[in-house]
Design an enzyme around this catalytic site. Structure first.
Site, PDB file in Angstrom:
ATOM      1  N   ASN A   1      -4.771  -2.008   7.025  1.00 55.38           N
ATOM      2  CA  ASN A   1      -6.243  -2.466   6.909  1.00 55.38           C
ATOM      3  C   ASN A   1      -7.379  -3.940   7.553  1.00 55.38           C
ATOM      4  O   ASN A   1      -8.454  -3.271   7.897  1.00 55.38           O
ATOM      5  CB  ASN A   1      -7.087  -1.457   6.568  1.00 55.38           C
TER       6      ASN A   1
ATOM      7  N   GLY B   1      -2.423  -2.072  -1.407  1.00 52.44           N
ATOM      8  CA  GLY B   1      -2.149  -1.379  -0.515  1.00 52.44           C
ATOM      9  C   GLY B   1      -2.310   0.044  -1.951  1.00 52.44           C
ATOM     10  O   GLY B   1      -3.368   0.199  -2.333  1.00 52.44           O
ATOM     11  N   SER B   2      -1.500   0.756  -1.445  1.00 49.51           N
ATOM     12  CA  SER B   2      -1.237   2.478  -1.619  1.00 49.51           C
ATOM     13  C   SER B   2      -1.407   2.571  -3.404  1.00 49.51           C
ATOM     14  O   SER B   2      -0.358   1.245  -3.599  1.00 49.51           O
ATOM     15  CB  SER B   2      -1.094   3.729  -1.394  1.00 49.51           C
TER      16      SER B   2
ATOM     17  N   GLU C   1      -4.143  -4.750  -5.806  1.00 46.91           N
ATOM     18  CA  GLU C   1      -5.575  -3.631  -5.709  1.00 46.91           C
ATOM     19  C   GLU C   1      -5.168  -2.856  -4.322  1.00 46.91           C
ATOM     20  O   GLU C   1      -4.322  -2.541  -3.543  1.00 46.91           O
ATOM     21  CB  GLU C   1      -6.039  -5.026  -4.915  1.00 46.91           C
TER      22      GLU C   1
ATOM     23  N   CYS D   1      -9.933   0.430   0.902  1.00 37.53           N
ATOM     24  CA  CYS D   1      -9.436   1.184  -0.499  1.00 37.53           C
ATOM     25  C   CYS D   1     -11.131   1.005  -0.218  1.00 37.53           C
ATOM     26  O   CYS D   1     -11.429   1.913  -1.317  1.00 37.53           O
ATOM     27  CB  CYS D   1      -9.217   0.099  -0.976  1.00 37.53           C
TER      28      CYS D   1
END
Ligand code: SIN
Length: 490
Positions: free
Chosen positions: A160, A236-237, A258, A292
């Site tokens: 992203n 990321g997730s 993060e 995020c």
């Protein structure tokens, strides 16, 4: 095939091989990178697999001693040169980023500058890694601390922000003396490889800067488990973060994570409704809602619900969606068709339980010929529905009426995530009570974005561990050592 090369002023920035130990590696196989705006192939890129990852870690480990011993002033010069080259090639880097990720071109160039800001900051901070002297309770003894680089850092970065998440993680690591191995997302490796080309031109010694491209399932375990790796930085997730942390746990490796968010965007009844509406549009539709820190649950005090809904409806209907290279486009495609399906499902599940679509609310994949979802505003979703509980990661704003401060704090905190939150109010008492009451690592008050090179970026709870940005970044990538000296001056 997309015509990426012909759009670049400096076509040599289009690199498609991994960058390992100062050279370009073709890998045993290749994978496609696609343009999400029209699903055409942009390039095929090297998959170097576990073998390439091992080679990169070995090269970084071999470069470690020399790089950590390089004077901080020299490291600062090289990192600053990297910054200058990034800014010199901002337009080309923006084009590469827009084509592989789908962000509108102006926003993509903005991301390049945002990311370069972290590089410049890190270069400046390289010279300010200090220890302290400490009064110790032993006669004739002295005590002091020193900060030293942790060693080789694996940086695993998302699609992203294909440029800024690399620079925000890697530049402080490099500046304080850590060699790095970057694994960019398979959707967006070209930005990472262009940054590697510029790093090579900036003069990082062989092995200090490596980029390995390919399938995460083969490369990831090498980057998290090799003995030579000291630390893993990941954006990321939460799901993948937990997996990497589990892998890293075997070697008790340091992690900076993060992860996902579920940001509340709170609008109190004393807020400036027009400014809150502008702020939500800016925060929500940045990167098509795929950040995020995107506002995910918009909590609005009942007295202003109707006014804010009207102000937002007017704005959302005007948001221009289309090809990232078309003038004036504010929202591009989502990263791929699966993302469109996911967002469609969240909206359908909400409407099935009574939510109302005020604007948008549908895929535009057929109309626009790529992975597009219309900018959307919904009201009346149940607070327990999947759209409120999950990170939307798409251009959908969902409003929830709330009564008072106590309810707002309770609902805002009713999530395992704790990355960013936003509050619109002009009441100083509310500012203090709410910012202190909500469990989020970053809170924008009358401000829809929170990241900057000078400030700490990171989350609480399942949104992660550690802080990127500002003076805190250098702390993440250094070990604090204590020295006790005795027996010299008794
Ligand atoms: C992210 O979504 O991970 C980063 C967003 C930002 O830096 O603002």
């Amino acid at each position: 095939m997309s015509d990426l090369k012909s759009r670049l002023k400096d076509p040599s920035l289009l690199r498609t091989d991994s960058f390992i130990n100062g050279g370009w590696e073709k890998g045993a196989s290749r994978f496609d990178v696609n343009n999400p705006a029209n699903r055409t192939k942009v390039a095929d890129v090297a998959d170097v697999g576990a073998a390439g990852a091992k080679q990169a870690v070995k090269a970084a480990a071999a470069a470690n001693l020399e790089w950590r011993r390089t004077s901080p002033f020299e490291r600062a010069r090289i990192v600053k040169r990297w910054h200058d080259l990034i800014m010199e090639h901002q337009d080309d880097l923006g084009v590469i980023l827009a084509m592989e990720m789908g962000k509108p071109l102006a926003e993509a160039k903005g991301e390049v500058a945002y990311g370069a800001g972290f590089v410049e900051w890190a270069a400046e901070e390289a010279k300010r890694v200090h220890g302290e002297t400490i009064a110790v309770p032993f006669p004739g003894a002295r005590g002091w601390t020193i900060r030293q680089p942790v060693g080789v850092v694996s940086c695993i970065t998302p699609w992203n922000f294909p440029s800024a998440m690399i620079t925000r993680k890697c530049s402080p690591a490099l500046a304080v003396g850590c060699p790095i191995v970057i694994k960019p997302a398979a959707e967006t490796p070209l930005s990472a490889l262009a940054l590697a080309e510029l790093a090579a031109r900036a003069g990082f010694p062989k092995g200090v800067f490596n980029v390995v491209t390919g399938e995460a399932k083969h490369i990831g375990p090498v980057l998290t488990q090799s003995d030579e790796v000291a630390m893993i930085g990941f954006t990321g997730s939460t799901q993948v973060g937990a997996l990497l942390m589990e892998q890293a746990a075997k070697g008790i490796k340091r992690v900076a994570l993060e992860l996902g968010g579920n940001a509340p965007f709170i609008v109190m009844d004393d807020a400036d409704v027009e400014k809150a509406a502008d702020g939500l549009i800016q925060g929500k539709f940045r990167a098509g809602g795929q950040t995020c820190v995107s506002p995910n649950r918009v909590f609005v005090q009942e007295a202003i619900m109707a006014d804010l809904t009207e102000a937002l409806a007017e704005r959302v209907k005007k948001v221009k969606i289309g090809d990232p290279f078309e003038e004036g486009v504010q929202v591009g495609p989502l990263i791929h068709d699966k993302a469109v399906e996911r967002v469609s499902e969240l909206v359908s599940a909400a409407t099935a339980k009574g939510a109302k679509v005020v604007a948008g609310g549908k895929s535009l994949a057929k109309e626009l010929g790529g992975s597009f979802y219309a900018p959307t505003l919904i009201t009346g979703a149940d607070i327990s529905s999947s759209i409120a509980v999950n990170e939307i990661f798409g251009p959908v704003a969902s409003l929830y009426p709330v009564k008072d401060e106590a309810e707002i704090i309770k609902l805002a905190n009713a999530t395992p995530y704790g990355l960013a939150a936003y509050l619109y109010t002009r009441d100083a008492g509310r500012v203090h009570r709410i910012t202190e009451g909500v469990d989020f690592g970053m809170i924008g008050v009358n401000a829809p974005m929170v990241g900057s090179p000078a400030t700490p970026f990171g989350g609480m709870k399942q949104s992660g561990i550690g802080r990127e940005g500002g003076k805190w970044a250098a702390e993440e990538f250094t070990e604090l050592k204590f020295v006790l000296l005795s027996g010299i001056d008794e």
